[in-house]
Design a protein around this motif. Sequence first.
Motif, PDB file in Angstrom:
ATOM      1  N   ASN A   1      15.293  33.029  11.358  1.00 59.39           N
ATOM      2  CA  ASN A   1      14.946  33.767  10.409  1.00 59.39           C
ATOM      3  C   ASN A   1      14.876  35.356  10.375  1.00 59.39           C
ATOM      4  OD1 ASN A   1      12.458  34.745  11.106  1.00 59.39           O
ATOM      5  ND2 ASN A   1      11.406  32.720  10.558  1.00 59.39           N
ATOM      6  N   TRP A   2      15.498  36.058   9.361  1.00 64.81           N
ATOM      7  CA  TRP A   2      15.442  37.568   9.435  1.00 64.81           C
ATOM      8  C   TRP A   2      15.209  38.091   7.942  1.00 64.81           C
ATOM      9  CZ3 TRP A   2      19.382  34.104   9.197  1.00 64.81           C
ATOM     10  CH2 TRP A   2      20.346  34.368   8.125  1.00 64.81           C
ATOM     11  N   GLY A   3      14.817  39.401   7.996  1.00 65.54           N
ATOM     12  CA  GLY A   3      14.794  40.067   6.725  1.00 65.54           C
ATOM     13  C   GLY A   3      13.996  41.602   6.864  1.00 65.54           C
TER      14      GLY A   3
ATOM     15  N   PRO B   1      19.825  48.517  13.996  1.00 68.96           N
ATOM     16  CA  PRO B   1      18.682  49.374  14.382  1.00 68.96           C
ATOM     17  C   PRO B   1      18.504  50.604  13.354  1.00 68.96           C
ATOM     18  CG  PRO B   1      20.369  48.806  16.211  1.00 68.96           C
ATOM     19  CD  PRO B   1      21.046  48.350  14.980  1.00 68.96           C
ATOM     20  N   GLY B   2      17.175  51.068  13.455  1.00 69.82           N
ATOM     21  CA  GLY B   2      16.905  52.123  12.549  1.00 69.82           C
ATOM     22  C   GLY B   2      16.636  51.815  11.132  1.00 69.82           C
ATOM     23  N   THR B   3      16.315  50.378  11.028  1.00 67.18           N
ATOM     24  CA  THR B   3      15.870  49.694   9.713  1.00 67.18           C
ATOM     25  C   THR B   3      14.540  48.991   9.899  1.00 67.18           C
ATOM     26  OG1 THR B   3      16.987  47.653  10.033  1.00 67.18           O
ATOM     27  CG2 THR B   3      18.306  49.740   9.107  1.00 67.18           C
ATOM     28  N   ASP B   4      13.864  48.765   8.822  1.00 70.82           N
ATOM     29  CA  ASP B   4      12.682  47.800   8.899  1.00 70.82           C
ATOM     30  C   ASP B   4      13.244  46.352   9.077  1.00 70.82           C
ATOM     31  OD1 ASP B   4      11.097  49.759   8.427  1.00 70.82           O
ATOM     32  OD2 ASP B   4      10.893  49.825   6.468  1.00 70.82           O
ATOM     33  N   HIS B   5      13.158  45.634   9.948  1.00 67.86           N
ATOM     34  CA  HIS B   5      13.681  44.541  10.260  1.00 67.86           C
ATOM     35  C   HIS B   5      12.858  43.641  11.005  1.00 67.86           C
ATOM     36  CE1 HIS B   5      17.366  41.776  10.704  1.00 67.86           C
ATOM     37  NE2 HIS B   5      16.923  41.776  11.994  1.00 67.86           N
ATOM     38  N   VAL B   6      12.594  42.481  10.848  1.00 72.26           N
ATOM     39  CA  VAL B   6      11.990  41.366  11.539  1.00 72.26           C
ATOM     40  C   VAL B   6      12.986  40.049  11.454  1.00 72.26           C
ATOM     41  CG1 VAL B   6      10.848  40.430   9.439  1.00 72.26           C
ATOM     42  CG2 VAL B   6       9.718  39.785  11.894  1.00 72.26           C
ATOM     43  N   GLU B   7      13.167  39.648  13.073  1.00 71.78           N
ATOM     44  CA  GLU B   7      14.167  38.446  13.187  1.00 71.78           C
ATOM     45  C   GLU B   7      13.459  37.602  14.083  1.00 71.78           C
ATOM     46  OE1 GLU B   7      18.561  37.900  13.626  1.00 71.78           O
ATOM     47  OE2 GLU B   7      17.964  39.838  13.875  1.00 71.78           O
TER      48      GLU B   7
ATOM     49  N   LEU C   1      15.949  32.331   5.861  1.00 70.03           N
ATOM     50  CA  LEU C   1      15.726  31.321   6.832  1.00 70.03           C
ATOM     51  C   LEU C   1      16.865  30.402   6.866  1.00 70.03           C
ATOM     52  CD1 LEU C   1      14.042  29.468   8.837  1.00 70.03           C
ATOM     53  CD2 LEU C   1      13.040  28.345   6.796  1.00 70.03           C
ATOM     54  N   VAL C   2      17.459  29.927   8.017  1.00 67.17           N
ATOM     55  CA  VAL C   2      18.409  29.020   8.215  1.00 67.17           C
ATOM     56  C   VAL C   2      17.959  28.234   9.406  1.00 67.17           C
ATOM     57  CG1 VAL C   2      20.385  30.301   7.280  1.00 67.17           C
ATOM     58  CG2 VAL C   2      20.002  30.500   9.589  1.00 67.17           C
ATOM     59  N   THR C   3      18.506  26.706   9.144  1.00 70.42           N
ATOM     60  CA  THR C   3      18.039  25.877  10.508  1.00 70.42           C
ATOM     61  C   THR C   3      19.434  25.456  11.029  1.00 70.42           C
ATOM     62  OG1 THR C   3      16.198  25.376   8.947  1.00 70.42           O
ATOM     63  CG2 THR C   3      16.685  23.831  10.924  1.00 70.42           C
ATOM     64  N   PRO C   4      20.157  26.079  11.881  1.00 72.69           N
ATOM     65  CA  PRO C   4      21.200  25.505  12.757  1.00 72.69           C
ATOM     66  C   PRO C   4      21.147  24.297  13.298  1.00 72.69           C
ATOM     67  CG  PRO C   4      20.697  27.953  13.320  1.00 72.69           C
ATOM     68  CD  PRO C   4      19.508  27.104  12.694  1.00 72.69           C
ATOM     69  N   PHE C   5      19.829  23.753  13.865  1.00 72.34           N
ATOM     70  CA  PHE C   5      19.778  22.530  14.395  1.00 72.34           C
ATOM     71  C   PHE C   5      18.490  21.619  13.431  1.00 72.34           C
ATOM     72  CE2 PHE C   5      21.979  24.523  17.498  1.00 72.34           C
ATOM     73  CZ  PHE C   5      23.110  23.470  17.714  1.00 72.34           C
TER      74      PHE C   5
ATOM     75  N   SER D   1      21.963  39.347   0.820  1.00 74.43           N
ATOM     76  CA  SER D   1      21.494  39.978  -0.248  1.00 74.43           C
ATOM     77  C   SER D   1      20.147  40.331   0.120  1.00 74.43           C
ATOM     78  CB  SER D   1      21.533  39.133  -1.610  1.00 74.43           C
ATOM     79  OG  SER D   1      20.399  37.926  -1.517  1.00 74.43           O
ATOM     80  N   PRO D   2      19.596  41.350  -0.661  1.00 71.33           N
ATOM     81  CA  PRO D   2      18.303  42.003  -0.516  1.00 71.33           C
ATOM     82  C   PRO D   2      17.308  40.821  -0.812  1.00 71.33           C
ATOM     83  CG  PRO D   2      19.571  43.443  -1.665  1.00 71.33           C
ATOM     84  CD  PRO D   2      20.446  42.140  -1.790  1.00 71.33           C
ATOM     85  N   VAL D   3      17.582  39.823  -1.613  1.00 71.21           N
ATOM     86  CA  VAL D   3      16.729  38.799  -2.032  1.00 71.21           C
ATOM     87  C   VAL D   3      16.948  37.393  -1.511  1.00 71.21           C
ATOM     88  CG1 VAL D   3      15.501  37.884  -4.047  1.00 71.21           C
ATOM     89  CG2 VAL D   3      16.125  40.322  -4.251  1.00 71.21           C
TER      90      VAL D   3
END
Length: 337
Positions: free
Chosen positions: A178-180, A13-19, A146-150, A139-141
């Motif tokens: 995915n997130w970042g 919370p309080g950060t630029d974030h998309v997930e 993106l990960v694919t759990p299934f 990491s920042p880069v």
Amino acid sequence: MTAIAWNNPRLRPGTDHVESWFVRANDPQSPRAVWIKATILTARDGTAIAQAWCSVFDGKRTHAWCLDMPLEAARFEAHALGQDLSLGPLSMSLTGRGGTTAGTLSDQSQTVSWDLAFSKPAGGGEPLSMLPTDRLLGSPVPSNKLVTPFPVAACLGQVRWGEEQWDLTGWHGMQGHNWGREHSPEYAWGHCVFTDVRDGSPFAVLEAASGRTRVGGKVTPLISMMVIRRGEQEYRFDRVVDLWRQEPHLEFPQWSLRMRGRHGTATLQMSAEPEQMVCLAYRNPARATSYCLNSKTAAVSAHVAPVDGNAFELRSPHGGALEFLVPQPVAAVSPIV
């Protein structure tokens, strides 16, 4: 890492974030697919929303829905057995063995509802990350991970689209996370579960991406990755900084990628007609909105020449997930959702 660990929320919370967490199911026998996604968007200025998405594809007949809501109206819980997500009319439960999702979305013209369950089939494989090491996930880069759990999922359930009802028994798909801090400035991403033409059973899976990221305020050249799993073999093309061993070409609505690496060479071709796609407005926390030109029934072909084995071909006429992220919408793909 386990599927449970890879699906855990990364929200700060309080950060630029998309997930986002998303599930896809494809009919192996026809160009029909459904795609469901749960999204969080937060910004340093305190703005925070959640989004429930659903897109359906039936040849050239497509439709997409998105519902925005305050983040306080959504629930994201991680526990020892997995994750439970609730975004208004959309629910999603994820465990180490699979998951479920159900919901209903409507707009002025159409309504969709779904009740879908998925599980890892026998031989479905472990979670997949195209990045070369798990360390990069923290990491920042790159700016979006993106990960694919299934990477392969066996599906069942139903989708009701208007007056139609689809039985999802025997469909195959995947589940991703995915997130970042923002969406990548530009990318093409693809995924395909290749199925036997006789009985529809999966025998191989491919995931690939070509995209740009921001480093020190500058946008990088296209960086590509690809992973192919066929039977017990995995072929990785993940040396992301070896730009001289990658040949990506993004020419909407086609994407081609040639990779060379320690496992050999691989060439990928993916395409979808604009009429088979939906255009989704992807907001960024601190930057302009991007537009996702999205197909889940793309044509896919790949040629793989391993260093230590015989070359082989993979083909699917309509089983591919293909996305282009671009700064402006494309008139041939409409309307914007």
